[in-house]
Design a protein around this motif. Sequence first.
Motif, PDB file in Angstrom:
ATOM      1  N   VAL A  71      -0.134  -4.963   3.397  1.00  0.00           N
ATOM      2  CA  VAL A  71      -1.441  -5.317   3.934  1.00  0.00           C
ATOM      3  C   VAL A  71      -1.841  -6.708   3.442  1.00  0.00           C
ATOM      4  CG1 VAL A  71      -2.192  -2.916   4.066  1.00  0.00           C
ATOM      5  CG2 VAL A  71      -2.678  -4.237   2.007  1.00  0.00           C
ATOM      6  N   ILE A  89      -3.098   2.168   7.628  1.00  0.00           N
ATOM      7  CA  ILE A  89      -3.538   2.402   6.249  1.00  0.00           C
ATOM      8  C   ILE A  89      -3.909   3.877   6.056  1.00  0.00           C
ATOM      9  CG2 ILE A  89      -5.390   1.893   4.611  1.00  0.00           C
ATOM     10  CD1 ILE A  89      -5.371  -0.986   5.756  1.00  0.00           C
ATOM     11  N   TRP A  98     -11.612   1.633   1.709  1.00  0.00           N
ATOM     12  CA  TRP A  98     -10.441   2.490   1.697  1.00  0.00           C
ATOM     13  C   TRP A  98      -9.580   2.274   0.460  1.00  0.00           C
ATOM     14  CZ3 TRP A  98      -5.838  -0.066   1.392  1.00  0.00           C
ATOM     15  CH2 TRP A  98      -5.839  -1.406   1.784  1.00  0.00           C
ATOM     16  N   ALA A 130       0.852  -1.192   0.000  1.00  0.00           N
ATOM     17  CA  ALA A 130       0.000   0.000   0.000  1.00  0.00           C
ATOM     18  C   ALA A 130       0.886   1.240   0.000  1.00  0.00           C
ATOM     19  CB  ALA A 130      -0.915   0.003   1.219  1.00  0.00           C
ATOM     20  N   ILE A 188      -4.895   5.894  -1.774  1.00  0.00           N
ATOM     21  CA  ILE A 188      -3.916   4.817  -1.625  1.00  0.00           C
ATOM     22  C   ILE A 188      -3.855   4.006  -2.903  1.00  0.00           C
ATOM     23  CG2 ILE A 188      -3.366   2.698  -0.369  1.00  0.00           C
ATOM     24  CD1 ILE A 188      -4.699   3.921   2.057  1.00  0.00           C
TER      25      ILE A 188
END
Length: 304
Positions: free
Chosen positions: A241, A229, A250, A168, A256
Amino acid sequence: MNIRDLRYTAALAEHRHFGRAAQACFVGQPTLSAQIRKLEQELGVTLFERTRRSVRITPVGEEVVALARTLLATADLIVETAKASLDPLSGPLRLGMIPTIGPYLTPTLLPSLRYGLPNVIFDLSEDTTETLERQLLDGQIDAAIIATEIADPHLSEIMLFEEPFWIALPSNHVLADRDEVALQDIAAEELLLLEDGHCLRDQVISFCTEAFGLDPRVNTYHTSLMTIIALVGSGAGVTLVPALSLGGSWVTDSGIAMRKETSRQAHRAVRVVFRSSFPRRPLLEKLADIVCAGVPDTVSPVRR
């Protein structure tokens, strides 16, 4: 000495408060207090130091409570064994999960469990691997879904799936324009990690050091994976992750970029662990089948 008094003693050792211990045992505080004093008189030792403001367990109390918990677990096993002979696919099941699995597996798992195991009442909890293993051995939970190998000979496991880790990055990161990202291209000071005690932290460090010589010993946070995150989304750094977490909102709305890890060496094996003496293994086998049937295609189920 009887089983009831040992339960009272174990509850007081856990709660360190007569009122809360009595509530946990569904009795009045005077009853619990009197029975523990009776047990102390019978044994000839002081198990707890009492003041108006606190309850402290004595060294001999620690030893007695440890033995009591073993005995209580055996007593519970007798009851469970009898019930399991009637129908192992019914009744309560206390299931623990680690925090980097629970929030992502539970939303899809619960509907399938209600359908596939309609007569089972699930009591779910989250905690670290070390705590869950201790709760298993103490008989506080029946099974746990974790992502590390077990070492205690009193525990057994059923493998569930292999789960890769994704990288990420902030969407404006220099590596975000790549389809895949190699761990060795990430600067050590960029990595954001959970604190000690989380197996995810240990796994990420192992991937980075053993495979690539990267030494991520900074940017450790006493927080959750979701906060880590969020820090990535704010541009604070990079993290790894588990693939199950990719189902969260998300991924698409938090700035991201998610990229596969080039070597495919960053992964973990997820399993359900339980006491070897647990009499309802058919229930756990069924649970494993349901879990594996419902996981997304970003992971590789061991069972089909």
